[in-house]
Design a protein around this motif. Structure first.
Motif, PDB file in Angstrom:
ATOM      1  N   LEU A 112       0.912  -1.054  -0.012  1.00 39.40           N
ATOM      2  CA  LEU A 112      -0.019  -0.034  -0.013  1.00 39.40           C
ATOM      3  C   LEU A 112       0.987   1.202   0.041  1.00 39.40           C
ATOM      4  O   LEU A 112       0.513   2.315  -0.627  1.00 39.40           O
ATOM      5  CB  LEU A 112      -0.967  -0.199   1.100  1.00 39.40           C
ATOM      6  N   THR A 115       2.042   2.440  -3.451  1.00 35.75           N
ATOM      7  CA  THR A 115       1.199   2.848  -4.579  1.00 35.75           C
ATOM      8  C   THR A 115       1.291   4.125  -4.724  1.00 35.75           C
ATOM      9  O   THR A 115       1.829   5.078  -4.229  1.00 35.75           O
ATOM     10  CB  THR A 115      -0.379   2.632  -3.896  1.00 35.75           C
ATOM     11  N   THR A 120      -4.670   3.561  -5.961  1.00 31.63           N
ATOM     12  CA  THR A 120      -4.441   2.194  -5.230  1.00 31.63           C
ATOM     13  C   THR A 120      -3.321   1.201  -5.940  1.00 31.63           C
ATOM     14  O   THR A 120      -3.609   0.047  -5.864  1.00 31.63           O
ATOM     15  CB  THR A 120      -5.663   1.599  -4.809  1.00 31.63           C
ATOM     16  N   VAL A 362      -9.172   0.203   0.740  1.00 29.30           N
ATOM     17  CA  VAL A 362      -7.960   0.324   1.163  1.00 29.30           C
ATOM     18  C   VAL A 362      -7.856  -0.248   2.547  1.00 29.30           C
ATOM     19  O   VAL A 362      -8.801  -0.264   3.121  1.00 29.30           O
ATOM     20  CB  VAL A 362      -7.272   1.785   1.355  1.00 29.30           C
TER      21      VAL A 362
END
Length: 833
Positions: A112, A115, A120, A362
């Motif tokens: 994450l 990114t 995302t 997320v």
């Protein structure tokens, strides 16, 4: 230090159905620059129901520590955001996630973080120079095994990652992990500190145990490599399972305890986490392992789990190193204020607003346990858990960002900064945190040093007593350490005793570290404390047994003032005097029949040769030289030949008369009167030629013998060529044998003087003496070799005198009536039979 990874933890994202809590919603905050945080504060309550009480305690402690570290990061970011001099006008945000101490769980937030900002997805590009990831830098994780995984990931994008606990030396490789930093020392520093501790107490026979994980294996390997170069012998090295729930964990722990007990060591170095350390110490107590000195590390030294083991005081003495960290001013007040705000409605309202702003797709940060945490639960841990490394990690990124943006103390330009641009400033510039200066070294670590901690028990209560400091060197306050021994002094832990000067280490058994101390033998010396053997002295020097140095050898030869030399010289003088007396008697009675039948003037020449031969004994006394060695054999051979050459005409004369009477009239003139001197001259000339041959083939030479005598160099004359020696002395032997053959069977009429008998006995004595001489001379390599040669010369001279000349002197002195022509008739004048 790192904490062990547990399979029984869950990430926050794994519990999506749980309702968010007011506190966990505060683990994410927007800002101009986002810092990612990875902390170990999750646990699986379902799986914990079947676990033991110590395991539950461990997970509670892990959660508490992780929560405090996360709050430490938030506290540092709040301080920076409220600062008017550091990043003024810039707001730092954060995203904090749980690693659960599991690699796969840690990868979720790590991906994450990578990114592209505002999306995302991770861009797959040829050039990432302009790539802007979601976060500017990453703080954490705490464990080395997780950092080995995430550091490769972040280094590919050159995103700064600052760990507050990973100490593995593998992470010091800046080529593999160029963007990895840490605010703790590496395990290399820890291993150096442990080695110094063992050396200061003289413990050179130790056991080492490590948990079977990245931290344990790495720290133990570093310790073993340093121990070998610091005269520390490892009696046992072993690994214990990091997961004590494994089926064979109990058997491995019991085998480890038995192995430690069999080595008879008094010191055990333990590199392990809480649970493995707890399991090993519990088995040690249960199996009755004697009291030891346990050298530990921060991974278990400060653990409540280990300290709460029943009868833990019976294990002996516990010493160990913990990182030297300072306090973070205002942190406890900050946490107290935060927890007091959690109960307020306004705090929860803001938390719910933040939750609604979160992207549902997320990974979230919900924390089920956070709903049940109170200030009372974490307050005792605030003074123990090390918050400063997290605090320093955040400030290192903030100050690098401050320099990269070109900020002043009043404002910062609103420009875009890529993560890789921070690396230069983190590598080269120091930074200050709460008035203390820090700097990343070449391995991207901050070596703040260690404190040496002693477990002091007072009325059953454990106190972590600081008793020393390590920062490149180790200082110990020994008076504050009370060991488990009767006298409270440090125990010994040696497989061997320290060898005294002049002794070397002789390995015994199969363990190279066990040895006995053995005295250095003669002519060897002890060169160093760690030597496993004695060094031989140079050839020109010697050393007594158990010596630490070599001494110059003195020269050894037959000195003039030695009692033996004095006795031999005295005997030589007496022999020379006897020869002179004999020569005077012969000269006085030169015309008498007895002297004439003995050879007349030739007898005087023989006596002269014997005199010179006896005087040649002086060549063998005193310091020899090359010239003296050459003269010794030549003088003896020539003088002896001069004597024997006077016997040859008389022996031939007797043989012709007795054995060859028909040829006697024609040949006697060649062996009598003046022509006999021709035979003497020819014999001497032949011997002179043989002397020249001896010089050409290999004369005797001076030998410095360093082997025969232990403390002296023996100076002797050595035989270079035995062929030349045989050639030189073989001729005299031939003459003597010829004289013996010509005379030993001769019969003399009654009442006649037997001239042949004197020659026979003289040559026979010569052969007997030379048989003994050759045997001794060929094998003897001491100063007695010169004595043997002198004795041979004197014995030969006296033998010839006694057998040939002395009987005639007795007749001349005591029986002059026999010195007549009838009794001493010349063989040549006798009528042949």
């Amino acid at each position: 230090m790192q904490l062990p990874g547990l399979w029984l933890c869950l990430s926050f994202g794994c519990a999506a159905s749980l309702s968010p809590s007011c506190l966990s919603a505060q683990f994410r905050r927007p800002g101009d620059f986002i810092l990612g945080g990875l902390f170990p504060f999750g646990k699986d309550t379902v799986n914990l129901t079947a676990r033991s009480e110590p395991t539950l305690l461990l997970c509670e402690r892990l959660f508490t520590d992780g929560l405090i570290w996360a709050l430490g990061m938030r506290f540092a970011i709040d301080q920076i955001n409220n600062s008017s001099s550091l990043l003024p006008g810039i707001t730092l945000g954060y995203d904090m996630y749980d690693t659960c101490l599991e690699p796969l769980v840690a990868l979720q937030p790590s991906l994450l973080f990578l990114t592209r900002k505002g999306t995302t997805g991770i861009g797959v590009l040829c050039n990432y120079t302009e790539y802007q990831p979601r976060v500017t830098a990453v703080i954490g994780p705490h464990q080395s095994d997780l950092c080995l995984l995430t550091a490769k990931l972040f280094s590919s994008f050159l995103i700064p990652q600052v760990s507050y606990g990973a100490s593995s030396e593998t992470l010091s490789n800046t080529e593999l992990y160029p963007s990895f930093y840490r605010t703790v020392p590496s395990d290399k520093n820890l291993a150096e500190a442990v080695v110094l501790l063992l050396n200061q107490f003289g413990w050179n026979w130790v056991a080492t145990v490590a948990s079977d994980d990245e931290y344990g294996r790495g720290a133990q390997a570093l310790f073993l490599s340093m121990a070998g170069t610091n005269n520390i012998c490892i009696a046992f090295e072993g690994l214990i399972p990091s997961d004590v729930a494994e089926p064979n964990a109990k058997m491995q722990l019991e085998d480890t305890v038995r192995a430690i007990n069999s080595t008879k060591v008094n010191v055990v170095v333990l590199f392990a986490y809480n649970l493995p350390a707890q399991a090993l110490l519990e088995h040690s107590i249960r199996m009755g392992l004697g009291k030891k000195v346990w050298v530990g590390t921060e991974a278990w030294m400060l653990s409540d789990i280990v300290a709460s083991i029943p009868d833990i005081q019976s294990i002996g003495t516990v010493l160990g190193f913990v990182m030297r960290t300072g306090t973070v001013p205002g942190f406890q007040e900050y946490v107290a204020e935060l927890f007091s705000s959690v109960a307020q409605e306004e705090f929860c309202r803001r938390s719910k607003e933040l939750s609604r702003l979160m992207n549902a797709e997320v990974l979230d940060t919900h924390c089920q346990q956070c709903d049940h945490v109170t200030l009372r639960d974490i307050w005792p841990t605030l003074s123990v858990t090390m918050v400063q490394p997290v605090h320093v990690a955040v400030y290192s990124v903030a100050q690098a960002l401050h320099r990269a943006l070109g900020c002043t103390t009043k404002s910062c330009p609103k420009t875009a900064i890529r993560s890789w641009q921070l690396l230069h400033f983190m590598n080269t510039f120091p930074f200050e945190v709460n008035g203390q200066s820090f700097r990343f070294d070449q391995s991207h670590s901050t070596n703040t040093g260690y404190k040496l901690i002693f477990w002091a028990w007072r009325d059953g209560t454990l106190t972590y007593l600081p008793v020393g400091d390590y920062d490149q060197s180790l200082y110990i306050r020994r008076t504050q350490i009370q060991f488990h021994t009767a006298d409270k002094k440090e125990p010994t832990s040696e497989c061997f005793r320290r060898c005294e000067p002049g002794q070397f280490r002789r390995i015994k058994g199969f363990n190279l570290c066990c040895y006995d101390c053995t005295d250095c033998s003669e002519n060897t010396f002890w060169s160093s404390t760690d030597s496993t053997g004695c060094s031989p002295c140079p050839q020109h020097q010697w050393a007594p047994p158990r010596s630490t140095r070599c001494y110059d050898r003195s020269e050894r030869f037959l000195f003039w003032d030695e009692p033996l030399a004095v006795a031999l010289v005295t005997l030589m003088a007496l022999t020379a005097a006897l020869i002179c007396v004999t020569a005077l008697l012969f000269l006085k009675h030169l015309r008498t029949p007895l002297v004439q039948v003995s050879g007349g003037a030739r007898s005087l020449f023989a006596l002269l040769m014997l005199l010179l031969q006896s005087l040649s004994c002086c060549l063998y006394v005193g310091k020899p030289s090359a010239a003296l060695c050459t003269l010794q054999q030549l003088s003896y051979a020539l003088c002896l030949n001069g004597c024997f050459s006077t016997f040859v005409p008389k022996a031939l004369e007797i043989t012709l008369v007795t054995e060859f009477p028909r040829l006697a009239p024609r040949l006697l003139r060649w062996v009598t009167q003046g022509r006999a001197w021709l035979l003497v001259a020819a014999s001497l000339l032949t011997q002179v030629l043989l002397c020249f041959c001896h010089l050409r083939l290999g004369p005797d030479f001076l030998v410095a013998d360093y082997k025969s005598l232990p403390r002296e160099v023996l100076l002797v004359c050595g035989t270079q060529s035995w062929a030349a020696f045989a050639l030189l002395h073989g001729y005299n032997s031939c003459l003597a044998f010829l004289c013996f053959l010509c005379t030993f069977m001769v019969q003399t009429p009654a009442r006649r003087y037997n001239v042949a008998r004197g020659i026979t006995f003289a040559t026979l004595i010569f052969f007997i003496i030379w048989i003994f001489f050759l045997v001794i001379f060929a094998t003897l390599r001491t100063v007695l070799r010169a004595v043997t040669q002198i004795c041979t010369i004197l014995a030969t001279t006296l033998g010839i005198l006694a057998s040939y000349f002395v009987p005639k002197c007795c007749i001349m002195v005591f029986r002059p009536d026999l010195n007549t022509g009838d009794f001493c008739q010349n063989p040549a004048e006798e009528e042949p039979e």
